[in-house]
Design an enzyme around this catalytic site. Structure first.
Site, PDB file in Angstrom:
ATOM      1  N   HIS A 122      27.525 -12.094  -1.962  1.00  0.00           N
ATOM      2  CA  HIS A 122      28.178 -13.103  -2.342  1.00  0.00           C
ATOM      3  C   HIS A 122      29.597 -12.934  -2.739  1.00  0.00           C
ATOM      4  CE1 HIS A 122      27.205 -11.860  -6.378  1.00  0.00           C
ATOM      5  NE2 HIS A 122      28.074 -12.265  -6.908  1.00  0.00           N
ATOM      6  N   ASP A 152      21.376  -9.752  -1.081  1.00  0.00           N
ATOM      7  CA  ASP A 152      22.836  -9.920  -1.783  1.00  0.00           C
ATOM      8  C   ASP A 152      23.288  -8.612  -1.600  1.00  0.00           C
ATOM      9  OD1 ASP A 152      24.775 -11.371  -2.529  1.00  0.00           O
ATOM     10  OD2 ASP A 152      24.425 -11.123  -4.794  1.00  0.00           O
ATOM     11  N   SER A 224      30.388  -8.325 -10.352  1.00  0.00           N
ATOM     12  CA  SER A 224      29.191  -8.327  -9.186  1.00  0.00           C
ATOM     13  C   SER A 224      29.525  -7.302  -8.311  1.00  0.00           C
ATOM     14  CB  SER A 224      29.226  -9.707  -8.494  1.00  0.00           C
ATOM     15  OG  SER A 224      28.580 -10.729  -9.346  1.00  0.00           O
TER      16      SER A 224
END
Length: 463
Positions: A122, A152, A224
Protein backbone atom coordinates in the site's frame (compact mmCIF):
# COMPACT_ATOMS: atom_id res chain seq x y z
CA UNK A 1 36.06 -10.75 93.81
CA UNK A 2 32.62 -9.19 94.07
CA UNK A 3 33.80 -6.38 91.77
CA UNK A 4 34.96 -8.84 89.10
CA UNK A 5 31.63 -10.70 89.26
CA UNK A 6 29.70 -7.44 88.90
CA UNK A 7 31.71 -6.42 85.84
CA UNK A 8 31.12 -9.87 84.32
CA UNK A 9 27.33 -9.63 84.67
CA UNK A 10 27.37 -6.06 83.30
CA UNK A 11 29.28 -7.29 80.24
CA UNK A 12 26.78 -10.10 79.67
CA UNK A 13 23.84 -7.69 79.93
CA UNK A 14 25.46 -5.22 77.52
CA UNK A 15 26.15 -7.98 75.01
CA UNK A 16 22.62 -9.27 75.22
CA UNK A 17 21.25 -5.76 74.70
CA UNK A 18 23.50 -5.19 71.68
CA UNK A 19 22.60 -8.54 70.14
CA UNK A 20 18.88 -7.94 70.68
CA UNK A 21 19.05 -4.51 69.09
CA UNK A 22 20.91 -5.92 66.08
CA UNK A 23 18.39 -8.75 65.69
CA UNK A 24 15.48 -6.35 65.96
CA UNK A 25 16.62 -3.43 63.81
CA UNK A 26 19.50 -4.43 61.52
CA UNK A 27 19.59 -8.12 60.64
CA UNK A 28 17.86 -8.93 57.26
CA UNK A 29 14.68 -10.85 57.77
CA UNK A 30 14.96 -14.52 56.92
CA UNK A 31 12.67 -15.88 54.24
CA UNK A 32 10.06 -18.25 55.58
CA UNK A 33 9.06 -21.23 53.46
CA UNK A 34 5.57 -22.51 54.07
CA UNK A 35 5.04 -26.18 53.38
CA UNK A 36 2.08 -28.47 53.10
CA UNK A 37 1.22 -31.01 55.76
CA UNK A 38 -1.73 -33.30 56.42
CA UNK A 39 -3.29 -31.09 59.05
CA UNK A 40 -3.51 -27.69 57.38
CA UNK A 41 -3.44 -26.66 53.70
CA UNK A 42 -0.97 -23.81 53.13
CA UNK A 43 0.73 -22.19 50.12
CA UNK A 44 4.33 -22.46 48.93
CA UNK A 45 6.10 -19.11 48.65
CA UNK A 46 9.37 -18.39 46.87
CA UNK A 47 12.33 -16.80 48.60
CA UNK A 48 13.44 -14.85 45.52
CA UNK A 49 13.45 -11.08 46.13
CA UNK A 50 10.90 -9.17 44.06
CA UNK A 51 11.77 -5.89 42.34
CA UNK A 52 9.09 -3.42 41.41
CA UNK A 53 10.81 -2.60 38.11
CA UNK A 54 10.53 -6.18 36.87
CA UNK A 55 13.28 -8.67 36.20
CA UNK A 56 15.67 -7.73 33.41
CA UNK A 57 14.20 -4.35 32.53
CA UNK A 58 17.25 -2.44 33.72
CA UNK A 59 19.56 -4.63 31.63
CA UNK A 60 17.76 -3.98 28.31
CA UNK A 61 20.02 -2.06 25.92
CA UNK A 62 18.61 -1.03 22.55
CA UNK A 63 21.44 1.22 21.38
CA UNK A 64 23.32 -1.27 19.20
CA UNK A 65 20.15 -2.59 17.54
CA UNK A 66 18.94 0.97 16.92
CA UNK A 67 22.27 2.11 15.45
CA UNK A 68 22.38 -0.85 13.06
CA UNK A 69 18.73 -0.51 12.03
CA UNK A 70 18.32 3.20 11.30
CA UNK A 71 20.87 3.08 8.49
CA UNK A 72 19.02 0.20 6.82
CA UNK A 73 15.55 1.80 7.00
CA UNK A 74 14.66 4.24 4.22
CA UNK A 75 12.06 6.89 3.50
CA UNK A 76 9.82 6.02 0.52
CA UNK A 77 7.95 8.71 -1.39
CA UNK A 78 5.16 7.72 -3.78
CA UNK A 79 3.90 10.25 -6.35
CA UNK A 80 0.59 9.44 -8.04
CA UNK A 81 -1.33 11.50 -10.58
CA UNK A 82 -4.97 12.20 -9.77
CA UNK A 83 -7.32 13.43 -12.48
CA UNK A 84 -10.64 15.22 -12.26
CA UNK A 85 -13.33 13.64 -10.14
CA UNK A 86 -16.36 14.02 -12.39
CA UNK A 87 -17.03 17.74 -12.04
CA UNK A 88 -20.07 19.45 -13.66
CA UNK A 89 -17.83 21.10 -16.28
CA UNK A 90 -16.39 17.72 -17.24
CA UNK A 91 -19.89 16.22 -17.51
CA UNK A 92 -21.39 19.05 -19.59
CA UNK A 93 -18.48 20.07 -21.82
CA UNK A 94 -16.04 17.19 -21.69
CA UNK A 95 -13.60 19.44 -19.85
CA UNK A 96 -10.86 17.37 -18.21
CA UNK A 97 -8.89 18.76 -15.31
CA UNK A 98 -5.12 18.59 -15.43
CA UNK A 99 -3.67 15.64 -13.52
CA UNK A 100 -2.65 16.69 -10.03
CA UNK A 101 0.25 14.97 -8.25
CA UNK A 102 -0.48 13.44 -4.88
CA UNK A 103 2.36 12.44 -2.59
CA UNK A 104 2.29 9.57 -0.12
CA UNK A 105 5.12 8.52 2.15
CA UNK A 106 6.16 5.44 4.02
CA UNK A 107 9.18 3.41 4.99
CA UNK A 108 11.20 0.52 3.61
CA UNK A 109 13.93 -1.86 4.73
CA UNK A 110 17.13 -2.52 2.79
CA UNK A 111 17.61 -6.31 2.67
CA UNK A 112 20.64 -6.59 0.36
CA UNK A 113 23.75 -4.46 -0.22
CA UNK A 114 22.84 -4.01 -3.91
CA UNK A 115 19.68 -2.04 -3.09
CA UNK A 116 16.74 -4.44 -2.77
CA UNK A 117 14.17 -2.92 -0.42
CA UNK A 118 11.09 -4.54 1.10
CA UNK A 119 8.12 -2.33 1.94
CA UNK A 120 4.32 -2.47 2.04
CA UNK A 121 2.27 -2.82 -1.12
CA UNK A 122 0.00 0.00 0.00
CA UNK A 123 3.03 2.32 0.29
CA UNK A 124 3.93 2.00 -3.41
CA UNK A 125 0.51 1.17 -4.90
CA UNK A 126 -0.42 3.06 -8.11
CA UNK A 127 2.87 4.98 -8.07
CA UNK A 128 3.81 7.07 -11.09
CA UNK A 129 7.14 7.87 -9.48
CA UNK A 130 8.98 6.28 -6.56
CA UNK A 131 11.90 7.83 -4.73
CA UNK A 132 13.88 6.46 -1.81
CA UNK A 133 15.88 8.56 0.64
CA UNK A 134 18.56 6.89 2.76
CA UNK A 135 19.45 7.84 6.29
CA UNK A 136 22.45 9.81 4.93
CA UNK A 137 19.99 11.94 2.88
CA UNK A 138 20.99 10.50 -0.51
CA UNK A 139 17.95 10.07 -2.79
CA UNK A 140 17.41 7.49 -5.55
CA UNK A 141 14.68 6.62 -8.02
CA UNK A 142 13.21 3.18 -7.36
CA UNK A 143 11.61 0.54 -9.56
CA UNK A 144 9.04 -2.05 -8.51
CA UNK A 145 10.24 -5.67 -8.73
CA UNK A 146 6.97 -7.23 -7.60
CA UNK A 147 4.10 -7.02 -5.15
CA UNK A 148 1.75 -9.25 -3.19
CA UNK A 149 -1.42 -7.39 -2.17
CA UNK A 150 -2.54 -10.41 -0.13
CA UNK A 151 0.25 -10.02 2.42
CA UNK A 152 0.76 -6.29 1.70
CA UNK A 153 4.41 -6.90 0.83
CA UNK A 154 6.27 -5.26 -2.07
CA UNK A 155 9.86 -5.46 -3.32
CA UNK A 156 11.50 -2.43 -4.91
CA UNK A 157 15.06 -1.74 -6.11
CA UNK A 158 17.45 1.20 -6.24
CA UNK A 159 20.86 1.39 -7.93
CA UNK A 160 23.42 2.62 -5.36
CA UNK A 161 27.02 3.49 -6.21
CA UNK A 162 28.39 1.42 -3.33
CA UNK A 163 27.17 -1.42 -1.09
CA UNK A 164 24.49 -0.37 1.38
CA UNK A 165 23.94 -1.34 5.03
CA UNK A 166 21.14 -3.90 5.25
CA UNK A 167 19.21 -6.02 7.74
CA UNK A 168 19.25 -9.80 7.95
CA UNK A 169 15.95 -11.66 8.25
CA UNK A 170 15.39 -13.19 11.67
CA UNK A 171 13.24 -16.24 12.41
CA UNK A 172 9.80 -14.91 13.33
CA UNK A 173 8.66 -18.38 14.39
CA UNK A 174 11.02 -18.12 17.36
CA UNK A 175 9.71 -14.72 18.50
CA UNK A 176 8.27 -14.93 22.02
CA UNK A 177 5.43 -12.98 23.55
CA UNK A 178 6.90 -10.42 25.96
CA UNK A 179 10.15 -10.09 23.98
CA UNK A 180 11.54 -6.58 23.55
CA UNK A 181 11.30 -5.17 20.00
CA UNK A 182 12.04 -1.91 18.21
CA UNK A 183 9.96 -0.29 15.47
CA UNK A 184 12.02 1.87 13.10
CA UNK A 185 10.51 4.08 10.42
CA UNK A 186 9.47 7.55 9.33
CA UNK A 187 6.18 8.50 11.03
CA UNK A 188 4.73 11.86 9.96
CA UNK A 189 7.90 12.39 7.83
CA UNK A 190 10.07 12.30 10.95
CA UNK A 191 12.96 10.27 9.58
CA UNK A 192 14.89 7.59 11.49
CA UNK A 193 12.46 7.30 14.38
CA UNK A 194 12.96 4.43 16.83
CA UNK A 195 10.28 3.27 19.29
CA UNK A 196 10.43 0.35 21.72
CA UNK A 197 7.86 -2.10 23.04
CA UNK A 198 7.20 -5.77 23.47
CA UNK A 199 5.59 -8.49 21.38
CA UNK A 200 1.99 -8.41 22.59
CA UNK A 201 0.67 -11.39 20.59
CA UNK A 202 1.52 -13.68 17.69
CA UNK A 203 -0.59 -15.02 14.82
CA UNK A 204 -3.08 -12.17 15.17
CA UNK A 205 -5.85 -12.43 12.57
CA UNK A 206 -7.34 -9.09 11.49
CA UNK A 207 -10.12 -10.71 9.48
CA UNK A 208 -8.11 -11.12 6.27
CA UNK A 209 -7.00 -14.71 6.88
CA UNK A 210 -3.51 -13.46 7.67
CA UNK A 211 -1.11 -13.82 10.56
CA UNK A 212 0.44 -10.73 12.19
CA UNK A 213 2.83 -10.01 15.03
CA UNK A 214 1.16 -7.58 17.45
CA UNK A 215 3.35 -5.13 19.36
CA UNK A 216 2.90 -2.11 21.59
CA UNK A 217 5.87 -0.28 20.05
CA UNK A 218 4.46 3.02 18.79
CA UNK A 219 3.67 2.90 15.05
CA UNK A 220 2.01 5.78 13.20
CA UNK A 221 1.24 6.76 9.58
CA UNK A 222 4.57 6.77 7.75
CA UNK A 223 5.90 3.77 9.69
CA UNK A 224 4.31 1.42 7.13
CA UNK A 225 6.97 -0.70 5.49
CA UNK A 226 9.48 -0.05 8.26
CA UNK A 227 11.39 -2.55 10.36
CA UNK A 228 10.40 -4.44 13.48
CA UNK A 229 13.62 -5.81 14.98
CA UNK A 230 14.64 -7.68 18.11
CA UNK A 231 17.38 -6.50 20.47
CA UNK A 232 19.97 -8.27 18.30
CA UNK A 233 18.95 -6.10 15.35
CA UNK A 234 17.43 -9.04 13.42
CA UNK A 235 14.47 -8.20 11.19
CA UNK A 236 11.48 -10.08 12.59
CA UNK A 237 8.66 -8.14 10.90
CA UNK A 238 7.57 -5.44 8.46
CA UNK A 239 5.35 -2.88 10.19
CA UNK A 240 2.07 -2.78 8.33
CA UNK A 241 -1.05 -1.70 10.18
CA UNK A 242 -2.55 0.02 13.17
CA UNK A 243 -6.10 -0.35 14.44
CA UNK A 244 -7.33 3.02 15.58
CA UNK A 245 -10.45 5.17 15.47
CA UNK A 246 -8.26 8.25 15.07
CA UNK A 247 -5.78 6.87 12.52
CA UNK A 248 -2.92 7.24 14.98
CA UNK A 249 -1.27 4.88 17.44
CA UNK A 250 -3.40 3.95 20.46
CA UNK A 251 -1.43 1.14 22.04
CA UNK A 252 -0.89 -1.64 19.55
CA UNK A 253 0.22 -2.19 15.97
CA UNK A 254 0.84 -5.07 13.60
CA UNK A 255 3.69 -6.40 11.50
CA UNK A 256 3.97 -9.05 8.78
CA UNK A 257 6.22 -11.79 10.24
CA UNK A 258 9.70 -11.89 8.68
CA UNK A 259 9.37 -15.54 7.61
CA UNK A 260 6.35 -14.63 5.47
CA UNK A 261 8.02 -11.49 4.08
CA UNK A 262 11.21 -13.41 3.25
CA UNK A 263 9.26 -16.10 1.39
CA UNK A 264 7.37 -13.44 -0.62
CA UNK A 265 10.64 -11.69 -1.54
CA UNK A 266 12.32 -14.95 -2.59
CA UNK A 267 9.32 -15.88 -4.75
CA UNK A 268 9.27 -12.49 -6.46
CA UNK A 269 12.99 -12.71 -7.21
CA UNK A 270 12.99 -16.33 -8.37
CA UNK A 271 9.59 -16.79 -10.03
CA UNK A 272 8.32 -13.28 -10.67
CA UNK A 273 5.17 -13.93 -8.66
CA UNK A 274 4.17 -15.47 -5.33
CA UNK A 275 3.99 -19.25 -5.07
CA UNK A 276 1.00 -19.84 -2.81
CA UNK A 277 0.09 -23.18 -1.35
CA UNK A 278 -2.50 -24.70 0.98
CA UNK A 279 -2.97 -28.03 2.72
CA UNK A 280 -6.62 -28.00 1.63
CA UNK A 281 -8.87 -27.89 4.67
CA UNK A 282 -11.86 -25.76 5.60
CA UNK A 283 -12.44 -24.45 9.11
CA UNK A 284 -15.28 -22.16 10.25
CA UNK A 285 -14.56 -18.77 11.76
CA UNK A 286 -14.81 -19.02 15.52
CA UNK A 287 -17.19 -16.07 15.93
CA UNK A 288 -19.93 -17.54 13.72
CA UNK A 289 -23.21 -18.95 15.03
CA UNK A 290 -22.32 -22.32 13.49
CA UNK A 291 -19.05 -22.46 15.46
CA UNK A 292 -20.71 -21.43 18.72
CA UNK A 293 -23.64 -23.84 18.38
CA UNK A 294 -21.28 -26.75 17.67
CA UNK A 295 -18.73 -25.86 20.35
CA UNK A 296 -16.01 -25.30 17.77
CA UNK A 297 -15.24 -21.86 19.21
CA UNK A 298 -13.87 -23.50 22.38
CA UNK A 299 -11.47 -25.93 20.66
CA UNK A 300 -7.77 -25.43 21.30
CA UNK A 301 -6.61 -26.18 17.76
CA UNK A 302 -7.99 -26.01 14.21
CA UNK A 303 -11.22 -27.94 13.59
CA UNK A 304 -11.34 -29.58 10.16
CA UNK A 305 -14.84 -28.88 8.86
CA UNK A 306 -14.14 -30.04 5.34
CA UNK A 307 -11.38 -31.32 3.05
CA UNK A 308 -10.92 -29.94 -0.46
CA UNK A 309 -11.02 -32.34 -3.37
CA UNK A 310 -7.60 -33.08 -4.85
CA UNK A 311 -5.74 -31.42 -1.97
CA UNK A 312 -2.79 -32.69 0.01
CA UNK A 313 -5.09 -33.02 3.02
CA UNK A 314 -7.41 -35.36 1.10
CA UNK A 315 -4.51 -37.52 -0.07
CA UNK A 316 -3.10 -37.65 3.49
CA UNK A 317 -6.46 -38.89 4.78
CA UNK A 318 -7.58 -35.91 6.88
CA UNK A 319 -11.26 -36.10 7.77
CA UNK A 320 -14.01 -33.81 8.94
CA UNK A 321 -13.89 -33.66 12.74
CA UNK A 322 -10.10 -33.89 13.01
CA UNK A 323 -8.46 -31.27 15.25
CA UNK A 324 -5.02 -30.06 14.12
CA UNK A 325 -2.72 -29.46 17.11
CA UNK A 326 0.72 -28.98 15.55
CA UNK A 327 2.35 -28.42 12.16
CA UNK A 328 6.03 -29.39 12.19
CA UNK A 329 7.31 -27.71 15.37
CA UNK A 330 4.63 -25.00 15.45
CA UNK A 331 1.86 -25.18 18.07
CA UNK A 332 -1.50 -24.55 16.39
CA UNK A 333 -4.22 -22.99 18.54
CA UNK A 334 -6.20 -21.15 15.88
CA UNK A 335 -6.49 -20.90 12.10
CA UNK A 336 -4.09 -17.92 11.96
CA UNK A 337 -1.33 -20.09 13.45
CA UNK A 338 -1.83 -22.61 10.64
CA UNK A 339 -2.17 -20.15 7.74
CA UNK A 340 0.76 -18.08 9.00
CA UNK A 341 3.08 -21.08 8.93
CA UNK A 342 1.76 -22.45 5.62
CA UNK A 343 2.35 -18.99 4.10
CA UNK A 344 6.08 -19.59 4.51
CA UNK A 345 5.89 -22.75 2.35
CA UNK A 346 5.59 -23.38 -1.39
CA UNK A 347 3.61 -25.90 -3.42
CA UNK A 348 5.51 -29.17 -3.33
CA UNK A 349 6.77 -28.73 0.24
CA UNK A 350 5.69 -31.26 2.84
CA UNK A 351 4.70 -30.61 6.45
CA UNK A 352 4.08 -32.95 9.37
CA UNK A 353 0.57 -32.46 10.74
CA UNK A 354 -0.19 -33.69 14.25
CA UNK A 355 -3.92 -34.07 14.80
CA UNK A 356 -6.43 -35.54 17.23
CA UNK A 357 -9.05 -37.97 15.96
CA UNK A 358 -11.52 -39.70 18.29
CA UNK A 359 -9.28 -39.01 21.27
CA UNK A 360 -6.15 -40.42 19.62
CA UNK A 361 -3.14 -38.46 18.37
CA UNK A 362 -1.98 -39.06 14.80
CA UNK A 363 0.92 -37.62 12.82
CA UNK A 364 0.64 -37.54 9.02
CA UNK A 365 2.74 -35.96 6.25
CA UNK A 366 0.75 -33.51 4.10
CA UNK A 367 1.91 -32.05 0.81
CA UNK A 368 1.44 -28.34 0.19
CA UNK A 369 -0.34 -27.85 -3.12
CA UNK A 370 -1.51 -24.89 -5.17
CA UNK A 371 -4.84 -23.48 -4.13
CA UNK A 372 -7.62 -25.02 -6.17
CA UNK A 373 -10.52 -22.91 -4.86
CA UNK A 374 -11.23 -19.24 -4.26
CA UNK A 375 -14.11 -16.92 -3.45
CA UNK A 376 -14.49 -14.39 -6.25
CA UNK A 377 -14.95 -10.71 -5.40
CA UNK A 378 -18.25 -8.89 -5.82
CA UNK A 379 -20.48 -12.01 -6.21
CA UNK A 380 -18.90 -13.99 -3.38
CA UNK A 381 -19.38 -17.40 -5.04
CA UNK A 382 -16.77 -20.09 -4.38
CA UNK A 383 -15.17 -21.60 -7.48
CA UNK A 384 -12.58 -24.32 -8.14
CA UNK A 385 -10.25 -25.29 -10.96
CA UNK A 386 -11.54 -28.02 -13.25
CA UNK A 387 -10.10 -31.53 -13.01
CA UNK A 388 -9.40 -33.50 -16.18
CA UNK A 389 -12.47 -35.61 -15.49
CA UNK A 390 -14.66 -32.51 -15.15
CA UNK A 391 -13.28 -31.03 -18.38
CA UNK A 392 -14.24 -34.23 -20.18
CA UNK A 393 -17.70 -34.41 -18.56
CA UNK A 394 -18.58 -30.80 -19.36
CA UNK A 395 -16.84 -30.79 -22.74
CA UNK A 396 -14.67 -27.73 -22.10
CA UNK A 397 -11.00 -26.92 -21.64
CA UNK A 398 -11.63 -23.60 -19.88
CA UNK A 399 -13.69 -22.31 -17.00
CA UNK A 400 -14.06 -22.75 -13.24
CA UNK A 401 -16.71 -24.73 -11.38
CA UNK A 402 -19.06 -23.11 -8.86
CA UNK A 403 -18.89 -25.12 -5.62
CA UNK A 404 -20.34 -22.63 -3.14
CA UNK A 405 -23.09 -20.03 -3.47
CA UNK A 406 -24.01 -17.33 -0.91
CA UNK A 407 -27.62 -17.05 0.21
CA UNK A 408 -28.23 -14.06 -2.08
CA UNK A 409 -27.85 -16.15 -5.24
CA UNK A 410 -29.21 -19.55 -4.12
CA UNK A 411 -32.42 -19.13 -6.12
CA UNK A 412 -30.51 -18.95 -9.42
CA UNK A 413 -29.37 -22.61 -9.26
CA UNK A 414 -25.70 -21.76 -9.87
CA UNK A 415 -23.94 -24.51 -7.93
CA UNK A 416 -22.24 -27.12 -10.10
CA UNK A 417 -22.19 -24.92 -13.21
CA UNK A 418 -19.06 -23.76 -15.03
CA UNK A 419 -18.23 -20.05 -15.41
CA UNK A 420 -16.74 -19.67 -18.88
CA UNK A 421 -16.41 -15.91 -19.23
CA UNK A 422 -17.05 -12.50 -17.69
CA UNK A 423 -18.35 -10.23 -20.46
CA UNK A 424 -16.09 -11.28 -23.35
CA UNK A 425 -13.07 -12.27 -21.23
CA UNK A 426 -12.45 -16.02 -21.05
CA UNK A 427 -11.73 -17.63 -17.66
CA UNK A 428 -9.10 -20.36 -17.59
CA UNK A 429 -8.55 -20.84 -13.84
CA UNK A 430 -9.30 -19.38 -10.42
CA UNK A 431 -6.69 -16.63 -10.85
CA UNK A 432 -8.49 -15.39 -13.96
CA UNK A 433 -11.80 -15.60 -12.13
CA UNK A 434 -10.54 -13.61 -9.16
CA UNK A 435 -8.99 -10.90 -11.36
CA UNK A 436 -11.96 -10.53 -13.72
CA UNK A 437 -14.57 -10.43 -10.98
CA UNK A 438 -12.48 -7.84 -9.12
CA UNK A 439 -12.75 -5.55 -12.17
CA UNK A 440 -16.56 -5.64 -12.25
CA UNK A 441 -17.82 -2.08 -11.88
CA UNK A 442 -20.34 -1.12 -9.24
CA UNK A 443 -22.19 0.70 -12.00
CA UNK A 444 -23.67 -0.89 -15.11
CA UNK A 445 -24.31 -4.54 -16.02
CA UNK A 446 -21.92 -7.47 -16.42
CA UNK A 447 -22.63 -10.55 -18.53
CA UNK A 448 -21.52 -13.90 -17.10
CA UNK A 449 -21.45 -16.98 -19.37
CA UNK A 450 -22.25 -20.32 -17.70
CA UNK A 451 -22.20 -23.96 -18.82
CA UNK A 452 -24.23 -26.81 -17.28
CA UNK A 453 -23.61 -30.57 -17.30
CA UNK A 454 -25.82 -30.98 -20.38
CA UNK A 455 -23.53 -28.73 -22.40
CA UNK A 456 -26.07 -25.90 -22.46
CA UNK A 457 -24.73 -22.35 -22.27
CA UNK A 458 -26.59 -19.54 -20.57
CA UNK A 459 -25.93 -15.94 -19.70
CA UNK A 460 -26.85 -14.11 -16.55
CA UNK A 461 -26.63 -10.38 -16.04
CA UNK A 462 -24.94 -9.29 -12.84
CA UNK A 463 -25.93 -5.82 -11.67
Amino acid sequence: MKRIAGLFFIAIAAGATTLGAYKLFFEPRATTYLTENDSMPVFHTAGTPAYSAGAGIDEADFTLAAENTVNAVVHVKNVTLSRGSGSLLEFLYGYEERARPQVGTGSGVIISPDGHIVTNNHVISRANQLTVTLNNNRTYDATVIGTDPNTDIALIKIEPERPLPYLAFGDSDNVRIGEWVLAVGNPFNLTSTVTAGIVSAKARDLGRNQSFIQTDAAVNPGNSGGALVNTNGDLIGINTAITSQTGSYIGYSFAVPSNIARKIVEDLLEYGDVQKGVIGIESPRLNTRYAVENGIDEIDGVFVDGVEEGSGAEEAGLERGDIIRRVDDIRVRRMADLTGYISTKRPGDEVRVVLERDGEELAVPVEIRERQTTVVPRMGVKVKNLTDAEKERYGTEVGVKIVGVPETYRRYDLEGKIILAVDDDEIRDIEDARNLFAKISRYGNTSITLLDENGQKERIIFQ
